[in-house]
Design a protein around this motif. Sequence first.
Motif, PDB file in Angstrom:
ATOM      1  N   ILE A  53      37.424  16.648  31.304  1.00 28.68           N
ATOM      2  CA  ILE A  53      36.362  15.623  31.324  1.00 28.68           C
ATOM      3  C   ILE A  53      35.050  16.245  31.793  1.00 28.68           C
ATOM      4  CG2 ILE A  53      35.528  13.581  32.574  1.00 28.68           C
ATOM      5  CD1 ILE A  53      38.385  12.533  32.625  1.00 28.68           C
ATOM      6  N   THR A  54      35.162  17.098  32.820  1.00 33.13           N
ATOM      7  CA  THR A  54      33.929  17.643  33.411  1.00 33.13           C
ATOM      8  C   THR A  54      33.189  18.555  32.435  1.00 33.13           C
ATOM      9  OG1 THR A  54      34.985  19.565  34.446  1.00 33.13           O
ATOM     10  CG2 THR A  54      34.909  17.533  35.733  1.00 33.13           C
ATOM     11  N   ASP A  55      33.873  18.971  31.372  1.00 31.37           N
ATOM     12  CA  ASP A  55      33.217  19.799  30.345  1.00 31.37           C
ATOM     13  C   ASP A  55      32.685  18.981  29.172  1.00 31.37           C
ATOM     14  OD1 ASP A  55      33.580  22.200  31.639  1.00 31.37           O
ATOM     15  OD2 ASP A  55      35.568  22.536  30.773  1.00 31.37           O
ATOM     16  N   THR A  56      32.924  17.666  29.155  1.00 28.22           N
ATOM     17  CA  THR A  56      32.418  16.884  28.020  1.00 28.22           C
ATOM     18  C   THR A  56      30.902  16.722  28.174  1.00 28.22           C
ATOM     19  OG1 THR A  56      32.747  14.746  29.129  1.00 28.22           O
ATOM     20  CG2 THR A  56      34.578  15.561  27.770  1.00 28.22           C
ATOM     21  N   PRO A  57      30.174  16.642  27.053  1.00 24.56           N
ATOM     22  CA  PRO A  57      28.714  16.504  27.162  1.00 24.56           C
ATOM     23  C   PRO A  57      28.300  15.211  27.848  1.00 24.56           C
ATOM     24  CG  PRO A  57      29.425  16.551  24.829  1.00 24.56           C
ATOM     25  CD  PRO A  57      30.655  16.762  25.666  1.00 24.56           C
ATOM     26  N   GLU A  58      29.115  14.160  27.741  1.00 26.15           N
ATOM     27  CA  GLU A  58      28.727  12.861  28.313  1.00 26.15           C
ATOM     28  C   GLU A  58      28.870  12.811  29.836  1.00 26.15           C
ATOM     29  OE1 GLU A  58      31.017  13.323  25.976  1.00 26.15           O
ATOM     30  OE2 GLU A  58      30.664  12.034  24.243  1.00 26.15           O
ATOM     31  N   TYR A  59      29.814  13.609  30.377  1.00 21.64           N
ATOM     32  CA  TYR A  59      30.111  13.491  31.819  1.00 21.64           C
ATOM     33  C   TYR A  59      29.149  14.399  32.605  1.00 21.64           C
ATOM     34  CZ  TYR A  59      32.852  12.591  36.010  1.00 21.64           C
ATOM     35  OH  TYR A  59      33.248  12.191  37.266  1.00 21.64           O
ATOM     36  N   TYR A  60      28.029  13.814  33.004  1.00 17.78           N
ATOM     37  CA  TYR A  60      26.939  14.562  33.649  1.00 17.78           C
ATOM     38  C   TYR A  60      27.215  14.915  35.125  1.00 17.78           C
ATOM     39  CZ  TYR A  60      26.461  10.073  35.640  1.00 17.78           C
ATOM     40  OH  TYR A  60      26.783   8.932  36.313  1.00 17.78           O
ATOM     41  N   PRO A  61      28.112  14.194  35.882  1.00 17.70           N
ATOM     42  CA  PRO A  61      28.129  14.431  37.339  1.00 17.70           C
ATOM     43  C   PRO A  61      28.430  15.881  37.727  1.00 17.70           C
ATOM     44  CG  PRO A  61      29.269  12.382  36.845  1.00 17.70           C
ATOM     45  CD  PRO A  61      29.006  13.055  35.528  1.00 17.70           C
ATOM     46  N   ALA A 207      29.520   8.174  29.722  1.00 17.00           N
ATOM     47  CA  ALA A 207      30.223   9.173  30.536  1.00 17.00           C
ATOM     48  C   ALA A 207      31.717   8.866  30.672  1.00 17.00           C
ATOM     49  CB  ALA A 207      29.579   9.264  31.916  1.00 17.00           C
ATOM     50  N   TYR A 208      32.064   7.555  30.629  1.00 19.64           N
ATOM     51  CA  TYR A 208      33.475   7.171  30.820  1.00 19.64           C
ATOM     52  C   TYR A 208      34.140   6.788  29.493  1.00 19.64           C
ATOM     53  CZ  TYR A 208      32.550   7.628  35.743  1.00 19.64           C
ATOM     54  OH  TYR A 208      32.217   8.159  36.972  1.00 19.64           O
ATOM     55  N   ASN A 209      33.420   7.060  28.372  1.00 19.14           N
ATOM     56  CA  ASN A 209      33.990   6.817  27.033  1.00 19.14           C
ATOM     57  C   ASN A 209      33.577   7.981  26.142  1.00 19.14           C
ATOM     58  OD1 ASN A 209      35.126   3.883  26.997  1.00 19.14           O
ATOM     59  ND2 ASN A 209      33.152   3.710  28.047  1.00 19.14           N
ATOM     60  N   ASP A 210      33.942   9.201  26.547  1.00 21.00           N
ATOM     61  CA  ASP A 210      33.479  10.363  25.798  1.00 21.00           C
ATOM     62  C   ASP A 210      34.019  10.325  24.368  1.00 21.00           C
ATOM     63  OD1 ASP A 210      35.977  12.460  25.670  1.00 21.00           O
ATOM     64  OD2 ASP A 210      36.064  11.159  27.417  1.00 21.00           O
ATOM     65  N   ALA A 211      33.238  10.904  23.464  1.00 19.09           N
ATOM     66  CA  ALA A 211      33.534  10.788  22.032  1.00 19.09           C
ATOM     67  C   ALA A 211      34.844  11.465  21.650  1.00 19.09           C
ATOM     68  CB  ALA A 211      32.383  11.391  21.226  1.00 19.09           C
ATOM     69  N   THR A 212      35.242  12.512  22.373  1.00 17.83           N
ATOM     70  CA  THR A 212      36.480  13.216  21.992  1.00 17.83           C
ATOM     71  C   THR A 212      37.732  12.569  22.600  1.00 17.83           C
ATOM     72  OG1 THR A 212      35.881  14.769  23.723  1.00 17.83           O
ATOM     73  CG2 THR A 212      35.551  15.494  21.438  1.00 17.83           C
ATOM     74  N   GLY A 213      37.555  11.577  23.439  1.00 16.61           N
ATOM     75  CA  GLY A 213      38.720  10.837  23.947  1.00 16.61           C
ATOM     76  C   GLY A 213      39.442  11.501  25.108  1.00 16.61           C
ATOM     77  N   VAL A 214      38.777  12.435  25.789  1.00 16.86           N
ATOM     78  CA  VAL A 214      39.448  13.093  26.920  1.00 16.86           C
ATOM     79  C   VAL A 214      39.653  12.096  28.064  1.00 16.86           C
ATOM     80  CG1 VAL A 214      39.400  15.057  28.492  1.00 16.86           C
ATOM     81  CG2 VAL A 214      38.282  15.242  26.287  1.00 16.86           C
ATOM     82  N   THR A 215      38.644  11.252  28.322  1.00 18.37           N
ATOM     83  CA  THR A 215      38.788  10.276  29.415  1.00 18.37           C
ATOM     84  C   THR A 215      39.898   9.273  29.083  1.00 18.37           C
ATOM     85  OG1 THR A 215      36.426  10.523  29.808  1.00 18.37           O
ATOM     86  CG2 THR A 215      37.521   8.712  30.926  1.00 18.37           C
ATOM     87  N   ALA A 216      40.002   8.909  27.808  1.00 17.18           N
ATOM     88  CA  ALA A 216      41.085   8.006  27.399  1.00 17.18           C
ATOM     89  C   ALA A 216      42.446   8.672  27.655  1.00 17.18           C
ATOM     90  CB  ALA A 216      40.933   7.648  25.922  1.00 17.18           C
ATOM     91  N   ALA A 217      42.553   9.950  27.331  1.00 16.09           N
ATOM     92  CA  ALA A 217      43.827  10.670  27.552  1.00 16.09           C
ATOM     93  C   ALA A 217      44.133  10.756  29.048  1.00 16.09           C
ATOM     94  CB  ALA A 217      43.746  12.064  26.932  1.00 16.09           C
ATOM     95  N   PHE A 239      49.017   0.743  24.525  1.00 16.75           N
ATOM     96  CA  PHE A 239      48.064   0.594  25.635  1.00 16.75           C
ATOM     97  C   PHE A 239      46.846   1.438  25.322  1.00 16.75           C
ATOM     98  CE2 PHE A 239      51.774  -0.925  27.884  1.00 16.75           C
ATOM     99  CZ  PHE A 239      51.259  -1.900  28.727  1.00 16.75           C
ATOM    100  N   HIS A 240      45.656   0.862  25.411  1.00 13.36           N
ATOM    101  CA  HIS A 240      44.475   1.674  25.149  1.00 13.36           C
ATOM    102  C   HIS A 240      43.510   1.668  26.341  1.00 13.36           C
ATOM    103  CE1 HIS A 240      43.142  -2.299  23.558  1.00 13.36           C
ATOM    104  NE2 HIS A 240      42.030  -1.953  24.150  1.00 13.36           N
ATOM    105  N   HIS A 241      42.643   2.669  26.309  1.00 10.70           N
ATOM    106  CA  HIS A 241      41.654   2.906  27.374  1.00 10.70           C
ATOM    107  C   HIS A 241      40.470   1.955  27.235  1.00 10.70           C
ATOM    108  CE1 HIS A 241      38.673   5.238  29.696  1.00 10.70           C
ATOM    109  NE2 HIS A 241      37.904   5.293  28.629  1.00 10.70           N
TER     110      HIS A 241
END
Length: 323
Positions: A53-61, A207-217, A239-241
Motif C-alpha cells: 500500500i505504501t508504494d501505491t501512488p495514491e497513498y501519500y502518508p 488513498a484508501y481505494n487505490d486503483a490496483t486494489g492493494v488496499t482492498a486485498a 465480501f468486498h472492500h
Amino acid sequence: MNPPHESAVQFHDMHPPAEDLRAEVLHGLAQRPRRIPPKFFYDQRGSELFEAITDTPEYYPTRTELGLLEAHGEAMAELLGRGGVLLELGSGSSRKIRLLLDALRPALYMPLDISREFLLLSAGELARDYPAIRVHAACVDYSQGLALPALPEGLPRAAFFPGSSIGNFEPDQARQLLAHVTRALGPGGRLLIGVDLQKDPAILNAAYNDATGVTAAFNRNLLVRINRELGADFDLAHFHHRAFYAPGHGRVEMHLISDCLQQVRLDGQRFRFEAGEGIHTECSYKYSVEGFQTLAARAGFAPLAVWTDRDQLFSVHCLEVAA
Ligand code: AVI
C-alpha cells in the motif's frame, strides 16, 4: 527456520495468544455494527500488503513522512537526545527508522510490534547494519497497554511512533496509549510521532481505494486470516472492500461488505449477513496540528516542535513528557 541475524537481537515475546484473536473476533461479530480491530490485519501477508500500500501512488502518508524525516532528521535527533534509549511503536517498516538511527545513534533501540515475523526480520537486519546499537525487540500488543521489558536507567528516553498509526485508535484510546508512553518515558522523555492531517476528502478517498486494489486485498486478507487461523468459512467471493471519509467523525472508515444474504460459521456459531451488511475493520482518524496537540496534552505531553510538508498532507510532532 530462524530469520537471518536473529541471534544479534534480544527478543522479548509478549505476543497475545491466538485465543485473543478468537475471543475478539467472536465478540466483534456479535456487535452491531459488527467490528474487528485493525490490529489483526498484520499477519505476515497483511504486513506485506501494507508495505505494498505504501508504494501505491495514491497513498501519500508514507512518502510524505519519509520526506519530512529526510529533510529534518538532524533537528529531530537534536530534540530527541542522542545516545539514549529509543523505543519504536509499530516497527512495520525499516525505511523510516534507518533515517532516524543514522541521525540519532541511540545506545539501545527497542522496536515493539504485534507481528512477530516482521519484527524479528527487520530487527535482525537493523542489528546487522548498526552493530554499535543494542537491539532488543519486543513482540507486544501495545493497544492493550505498554508492559515493557526493563529499560536501563540514567539514559535519555525517546520514542518514535511513525506512520500515523495513532490514527487507528479511537481518540480516547489514543489518549490512553499516549499516557502509557508518557509513563514508559518518564518526565523529560520525548516522543516523535507522525500524524496524518485533515485534508480534501477526495485525496483521502483515493488513498484508501487505490486503483490496483492493494488496499482492498489488505482489508480482505483479514477474512483469509480468520478462515485459516480460526477455521471460519468466510466466502471471499462475497465480501468486498469499502472505504470512505466520514466528515462527521474526521476519519476514514474501512468496511468489508457482504454482497448477498449469507451465513458464516465460526466456532460452532452462525453469523447471518444481510446483503449490504458489513464488518467495520478500521478507522483512520485525521487531525489538525492543534487538534493533535490538544489530545497529546490530555495525555501529559507538551509540544516542542512540529514539521509539515508544503502541501499540508502530513505532520511530524516532537512532544515532551511534562514534568
Ligand atoms: C497503519 N495505518 C496508519 C494505516 C492507515 O492509513 O490508517 C493502515 C491502512 N489502512 C488502509 N490503508 C492503510
